[in-house]
Design an enzyme around this catalytic site. Sequence first.
Site, mmCIF file in Angstrom:
data_model
loop_
_atom_site.group_PDB
_atom_site.id
_atom_site.type_symbol
_atom_site.label_atom_id
_atom_site.label_comp_id
_atom_site.label_asym_id
_atom_site.label_seq_id
_atom_site.Cartn_x
_atom_site.Cartn_y
_atom_site.Cartn_z
ATOM 1 N N SER A 124 88.593 20.354 -51.144
ATOM 2 C CA SER A 124 88.100 20.311 -52.526
ATOM 3 C C SER A 124 86.628 19.958 -52.550
ATOM 4 O O SER A 124 86.134 19.213 -51.689
ATOM 5 C CB SER A 124 88.893 19.265 -53.314
ATOM 6 O OG SER A 124 88.270 18.975 -54.546
ATOM 7 N N TYR A 148 91.731 10.816 -54.944
ATOM 8 C CA TYR A 148 92.076 12.198 -54.607
ATOM 9 C C TYR A 148 91.031 12.793 -53.671
ATOM 10 O O TYR A 148 91.361 13.339 -52.609
ATOM 11 C CB TYR A 148 92.178 13.035 -55.886
ATOM 12 C CG TYR A 148 92.187 14.527 -55.613
ATOM 13 C CD1 TYR A 148 93.301 15.129 -55.036
ATOM 14 C CD2 TYR A 148 91.084 15.318 -55.914
ATOM 15 C CE1 TYR A 148 93.308 16.491 -54.767
ATOM 16 C CE2 TYR A 148 91.088 16.682 -55.659
ATOM 17 C CZ TYR A 148 92.194 17.262 -55.084
ATOM 18 O OH TYR A 148 92.199 18.605 -54.816
ATOM 19 N N LYS A 152 91.187 14.000 -49.445
ATOM 20 C CA LYS A 152 90.721 15.266 -48.878
ATOM 21 C C LYS A 152 89.697 15.018 -47.770
ATOM 22 O O LYS A 152 89.733 15.663 -46.713
ATOM 23 C CB LYS A 152 90.119 16.148 -49.975
ATOM 24 C CG LYS A 152 91.119 16.617 -51.021
ATOM 25 C CD LYS A 152 92.189 17.522 -50.437
ATOM 26 C CE LYS A 152 93.055 18.143 -51.499
ATOM 27 N NZ LYS A 152 94.132 18.996 -50.959
#
Length: 345
Positions: A124, A148, A152
Amino acid sequence: MTILVTGGAGYIGTHTCIELIKAGYDIVVVDNFSNSKPEALERVCEITGHNIISYKTDIQNKQELEKIFSQHNIEAVIHFAGLKAVGESVQLPLTYYQTNIMSTLTLCEVMKKYDVKNLVFSSSATVYGATDQVPILEESPLNPVNPYGRTKHMIEEVLRDLVKSDNNWSIALLRYFNPVGAHESGEIGEDPTGIPNNLMPYISQVAVGKLESLQVFGADYKTVDGTGVRDYIHVVDLAQGHIKALEKIIDTNGIEAYNLGTGNGYSVLQVISAFEKVSGIKIPYSIGERRPGDAALCYADVSKAKEDLKWGARKGIEDMCQDSWRWQRKYPNGYSQKSIKIYSN
């Protein structure tokens, strides 16, 4: 060649399954359906005219995952599975670290056991954090600002260490910017649970009457109209980027990161205007305060993907809005909950 697609019933996963089948690959899907619906895979079958082998399994379940690898001659993996809501990750950081990181570790352990060392990882642009230095290069500093994004980033580092330990691995880290749109058939699209977190599905739900109005977070940025600018990419272009990345890793070893975006930025008001143009519906909105951590500008430098993967986005903002609206108008409530018979466990 058989490709395992983890999280293949999700928004990007389903569109990628279609492109994989079109490209002649056999696919096996693993999904626990925690944030997706089996009907999405049924729609993929209808669109492509192909049946899909699919397992309702959490990839943290090592025993079940090994069973799948033992039953199929898997040669590469595209790994989408994981939790993906930025706001939720702030509220549930331990859940995100446990789910996203541990599932990837389990997947890699099983891949290693069965000597499957080709992996396309769904990363991402959140790994870059809130930066106004644009366009963003793959070599730009990585400074994620939420759990989040940190999961990643951590997974990317794990995969880099894995390649250092064994140079037979071949891994592509695909850093998505803002996926939007839907398949041109209108049969599959983004189906968020509850209130949408992302701009396009929010606009679509306002247009279809599910939500009253849109709140725009900040209109005093140093941008073309004061609202935040982002790099939106059509989900079909993004899916095709996975095919190109898969072709690349099959023929090479090592690990590389690639930005997948258009290389262009659109402001919130520009997206609203484009949606109004293709739908013929006025989108009511109000201006609110900036959200903490939001950058004014965020768009990709995509030259590396163009050069190495021979890939580039083809669809513009009006295509993205048109396809989003076709899906939302056709299925205002998204996928139904009906049971289907295309997966085994």
